[in-house]
Every structure is written in C-alpha cells, then in structure tokens.
Motif scaffolding. Structure first.
Motif, PDB file in Angstrom:
ATOM      1  N   ASP A 104       0.790  -1.226   0.000  1.00  0.00           N
ATOM      2  CA  ASP A 104       0.000   0.000   0.000  1.00  0.00           C
ATOM      3  C   ASP A 104       0.821   1.275   0.000  1.00  0.00           C
ATOM      4  OD1 ASP A 104      -2.316  -1.591   0.156  1.00  0.00           O
ATOM      5  OD2 ASP A 104      -2.149  -1.709   2.325  1.00  0.00           O
ATOM      6  N   GLY A 105       2.144   1.137   0.021  1.00  0.00           N
ATOM      7  CA  GLY A 105       2.975   2.337   0.052  1.00  0.00           C
ATOM      8  C   GLY A 105       3.033   3.003   1.404  1.00  0.00           C
ATOM      9  N   ALA A 106       2.760   2.251   2.487  1.00  0.00           N
ATOM     10  CA  ALA A 106       2.822   2.822   3.838  1.00  0.00           C
ATOM     11  C   ALA A 106       4.239   3.299   4.148  1.00  0.00           C
ATOM     12  CB  ALA A 106       2.375   1.777   4.864  1.00  0.00           C
ATOM     13  N   ARG A 107       4.346   4.288   5.005  1.00  0.00           N
ATOM     14  CA  ARG A 107       5.659   4.816   5.374  1.00  0.00           C
ATOM     15  C   ARG A 107       6.436   3.748   6.157  1.00  0.00           C
ATOM     16  NH1 ARG A 107       7.671   9.785   5.484  1.00  0.00           N
ATOM     17  NH2 ARG A 107       5.603  10.698   5.126  1.00  0.00           N
ATOM     18  N   PRO A 108       7.644   3.399   5.715  1.00  0.00           N
ATOM     19  CA  PRO A 108       8.393   2.330   6.405  1.00  0.00           C
ATOM     20  C   PRO A 108       8.993   2.809   7.722  1.00  0.00           C
ATOM     21  CG  PRO A 108       9.695   3.248   4.617  1.00  0.00           C
ATOM     22  CD  PRO A 108       8.347   3.891   4.524  1.00  0.00           C
ATOM     23  N   ARG A 109       9.048   1.914   8.671  1.00  0.00           N
ATOM     24  CA  ARG A 109       9.754   2.192   9.915  1.00  0.00           C
ATOM     25  C   ARG A 109      11.256   2.050   9.674  1.00  0.00           C
ATOM     26  NH1 ARG A 109       6.858  -0.070  15.347  1.00  0.00           N
ATOM     27  NH2 ARG A 109       4.912   1.118  15.169  1.00  0.00           N
ATOM     28  N   LEU A 110      12.037   2.506  10.627  1.00  0.00           N
ATOM     29  CA  LEU A 110      13.490   2.420  10.487  1.00  0.00           C
ATOM     30  C   LEU A 110      13.959   0.975  10.387  1.00  0.00           C
ATOM     31  CD1 LEU A 110      14.622   5.155  13.055  1.00  0.00           C
ATOM     32  CD2 LEU A 110      14.579   5.318  10.555  1.00  0.00           C
ATOM     33  N   THR A 111      13.167   0.053  10.951  1.00  0.00           N
ATOM     34  CA  THR A 111      13.561  -1.354  10.968  1.00  0.00           C
ATOM     35  C   THR A 111      13.126  -2.115   9.716  1.00  0.00           C
ATOM     36  OG1 THR A 111      11.513  -1.866  12.168  1.00  0.00           O
ATOM     37  CG2 THR A 111      13.506  -1.471  13.488  1.00  0.00           C
ATOM     38  N   PHE A 112      12.474  -1.435   8.754  1.00  0.00           N
ATOM     39  CA  PHE A 112      11.908  -2.146   7.601  1.00  0.00           C
ATOM     40  C   PHE A 112      12.981  -2.877   6.797  1.00  0.00           C
ATOM     41  CE2 PHE A 112      10.875  -2.028   3.022  1.00  0.00           C
ATOM     42  CZ  PHE A 112       9.827  -2.933   3.028  1.00  0.00           C
ATOM     43  N   LYS A 113      14.066  -2.194   6.457  1.00  0.00           N
ATOM     44  CA  LYS A 113      15.080  -2.799   5.585  1.00  0.00           C
ATOM     45  C   LYS A 113      15.787  -3.981   6.233  1.00  0.00           C
ATOM     46  CE  LYS A 113      16.060   1.220   2.682  1.00  0.00           C
ATOM     47  NZ  LYS A 113      17.112   2.160   2.194  1.00  0.00           N
ATOM     48  N   THR A 114      15.785  -4.023   7.557  1.00  0.00           N
ATOM     49  CA  THR A 114      16.431  -5.144   8.254  1.00  0.00           C
ATOM     50  C   THR A 114      15.415  -6.115   8.835  1.00  0.00           C
ATOM     51  OG1 THR A 114      16.548  -3.840  10.303  1.00  0.00           O
ATOM     52  CG2 THR A 114      18.458  -3.762   8.825  1.00  0.00           C
ATOM     53  N   SER A 115      14.149  -5.962   8.465  1.00  0.00           N
ATOM     54  CA  SER A 115      13.100  -6.823   9.009  1.00  0.00           C
ATOM     55  C   SER A 115      13.246  -8.252   8.485  1.00  0.00           C
ATOM     56  CB  SER A 115      11.723  -6.289   8.624  1.00  0.00           C
ATOM     57  OG  SER A 115      11.523  -6.357   7.215  1.00  0.00           O
ATOM     58  N   LEU A 116      12.647  -9.189   9.202  1.00  0.00           N
ATOM     59  CA  LEU A 116      12.701 -10.586   8.801  1.00  0.00           C
ATOM     60  C   LEU A 116      12.019 -10.794   7.449  1.00  0.00           C
ATOM     61  CD1 LEU A 116      13.479 -13.486   9.417  1.00  0.00           C
ATOM     62  CD2 LEU A 116      11.361 -13.714  10.754  1.00  0.00           C
ATOM     63  N   LEU A 117      10.966 -10.024   7.166  1.00  0.00           N
ATOM     64  CA  LEU A 117      10.284 -10.129   5.882  1.00  0.00           C
ATOM     65  C   LEU A 117      11.225  -9.801   4.738  1.00  0.00           C
ATOM     66  CD1 LEU A 117       7.704 -10.409   4.141  1.00  0.00           C
ATOM     67  CD2 LEU A 117       7.279  -7.969   4.568  1.00  0.00           C
ATOM     68  N   VAL A 118      11.902  -8.676   4.823  1.00  0.00           N
ATOM     69  CA  VAL A 118      12.822  -8.253   3.759  1.00  0.00           C
ATOM     70  C   VAL A 118      13.996  -9.211   3.651  1.00  0.00           C
ATOM     71  CG1 VAL A 118      14.404  -6.412   3.042  1.00  0.00           C
ATOM     72  CG2 VAL A 118      12.123  -5.838   3.903  1.00  0.00           C
ATOM     73  N   ARG A 119      14.543  -9.629   4.792  1.00  0.00           N
ATOM     74  CA  ARG A 119      15.687 -10.546   4.756  1.00  0.00           C
ATOM     75  C   ARG A 119      15.293 -11.903   4.176  1.00  0.00           C
ATOM     76  NH1 ARG A 119      17.218 -11.832   9.697  1.00  0.00           N
ATOM     77  NH2 ARG A 119      15.755 -10.555  10.905  1.00  0.00           N
ATOM     78  N   SER A 120      14.085 -12.365   4.468  1.00  0.00           N
ATOM     79  CA  SER A 120      13.622 -13.655   3.941  1.00  0.00           C
ATOM     80  C   SER A 120      13.461 -13.606   2.427  1.00  0.00           C
ATOM     81  CB  SER A 120      12.293 -14.042   4.596  1.00  0.00           C
ATOM     82  OG  SER A 120      12.423 -14.186   5.988  1.00  0.00           O
ATOM     83  N   LEU A 121      12.897 -12.521   1.915  1.00  0.00           N
ATOM     84  CA  LEU A 121      12.725 -12.381   0.475  1.00  0.00           C
ATOM     85  C   LEU A 121      14.071 -12.207  -0.221  1.00  0.00           C
ATOM     86  CD1 LEU A 121       9.549 -10.118   0.470  1.00  0.00           C
ATOM     87  CD2 LEU A 121       9.685 -12.507  -0.273  1.00  0.00           C
TER      88      LEU A 121
END
Length: 253
Positions: free
Chosen positions: A199-216
């Motif tokens: 949805d284009g929500a504003r990312p938190r500071l932890t987004f780029k290091t989140s488990l979701l991003v790391r898993s993908l």
C-alpha cells in the motif's frame, strides 16, 4: 502475491525488472509507487498489448519505469482494468521472448494460476517458478491442483518451489509433504512491514532489516544460485539456450 513479488524484486541481487502480468490487474503503481513515482508512468503492459505489432519485436524499454533511483530496479506495470487482462494470453509467448532478450533478470507476477486467462507462455519460458501461499488448509488444498497443471508446463530442469507465508496451521515441513514440492523460503506474516510494499505505507526504520525483507532477499539469492546451477548442467549437456535468469511467480491465492 504482489507483495512477495515486489519484495523479491527490491532485494534482488542485480539488475531486475518486475513485470506485473496478473490478468486481474495492477497493484504496484497505485500502492508502493503511489508517492514514489516521479514523472508519468506511461501505459505499461496495456501499451505493450495495444501497440504490439505481430511482425515486429516488442520494444519493452518505452513501457518501463524505474522503481529504484539508481535504475537497477524497474517496473512494467500491469493493466488497470481486468477486462484488458484477457488480451495478455495471446501475446504471452512474444512477451516472454522480449523479457528473456532484455539485459538483466525478470520477476514476473502472474497472479493466480490455473485459470483460462493465465499467461502460460510466460510460465513455459521461465527459468524458475515459485508459488506463494500460506499454511492455511484452504490455500494448501487450492494449491494441489494448480501444482499439477504447472508440472505439465514447467520442464524438469527448471527450479520449482514454494514461498510460504507463515500464517496458518501447517508448517513448512507439513506443506512440503502434502504438496510434494520444496519450500524455498518461509516469510513471516508481518502486516505492518507488508503494507509498505502493498500500500505504500511509510516504512519504519527497521523495515530494511526486518525478517520479511531478509527472507525475500534470501529467496532471491537461492533462486539465482539454482538457476545458475541449472544453466551449468545445460552447458555440459550442450543444450544451453540462454544466459540470463527469468523468474516467474505464481500463487494459489
């Protein structure tokens, strides 16, 4: 589905194009790209469909827009009106040829697979196929017949697996046993981070290091390695027909 495809694209190790080929309509442009796109988006896939000359190659670059500022990640956005999606099927073989001829890798989001409007030409041309589903019984049950239809389209040499969203009663091991297909990645059910992609929500500071991003990101590296191994086998057997990877994403949703 599109959330996984976009996340895979953004974390892909190299130049990559996200081709939004879901006949049911686009999601990236009005979602993740809504506040990020600078300049006109152009007609995207609809332009490819409308302008395609049966006697000439498809010139993709005029329909592509950048996702990342460095130009490494680009988007061919999908049709807005699902009524136009049915026009993709007859064009899918020629579109697949154009995608494979492009410099860089391709992640093609095909939406739900198994219906009459599935762009089968893109599936048949893929170097790897991934189905996205959750561990809920309804999705595992829906995946089984779709996987059967895919097996008849995807050559045995092509890496073929599942991306499992950890939201349901069944674990990765149980889904593997039930469907007879390996789970290449298990991604967390993380609505807050997923909304950044969907949805284009504003990312938190932890987004780029989140488990979701790391898993993908791990899924992308695993696919690249699997495709490279498959191409090496083809070279040894004298049957190599391409030198780059095209990754196709399907889903049971």
């Amino acid at each position: 589905m599109t959330t996984a495809a976009l996340g895979l694209t953004l974390t892909w190790p190299g130049r990559v194009l996200l081709a939004e080929c879901d006949p049911m309509g686009r999601r990236v442009l009005p979602g993740f790209m809504a506040d990020r796109l600078r300049g006109p988006a152009g007609p995207g896939l609809l332009g490819v469909i409308a302008d395609a000359d049966p006697h000439a190659p498809i010139a993709l670059e005029q329909y592509v827009v950048p996702i990342a500022e460095d130009g490494r990640v680009e988007l061919l956005h999908g049709v807005r009106d699902p009524r136009h999606g049915v026009r993709l099927g007859p064009l899918s073989n020629r579109l697949a040829h154009a995608l494979r001829a492009r410099n860089g890798d391709v992640v093609a989001d095909l939406g739900r697979v198994g219906g009459t409007d599935t762009p089968y030409g893109l599936l048949e041309a893929a170097d790897a196929v991934v189905m996205v589903l959750s561990g809920a019984l309804a999705q595992v049950d829906a995946a089984a017949p779709r996987l059967e239809s895919l097996r008849g389209l995807v050559p045995e040499r092509v890496p073929f697996g599942l991306c499992l969203v950890a939201d349901g009663a069944y674990s990765a091991a149980e889904v593997e046993r039930a469907l007879g297909v390996p789970v290449l990645a298990e991604v967390p059910y993380a609505p807050e981070h997923a909304r950044v992609l969907s949805d284009g929500a504003r990312p938190r500071l932890t987004f780029k290091t989140s488990l979701l991003v790391r898993s993908l990101g791990g899924l992308g590296r695993r696919l690249r390695a699997a495709v490279s191994s498959s191409e090496m086998v083809e070279d040894v057997e004298g049957d190599a027909t391409h030198s780059r990877a095209a990754t196709t994403i399907g889903t049971s949703r």
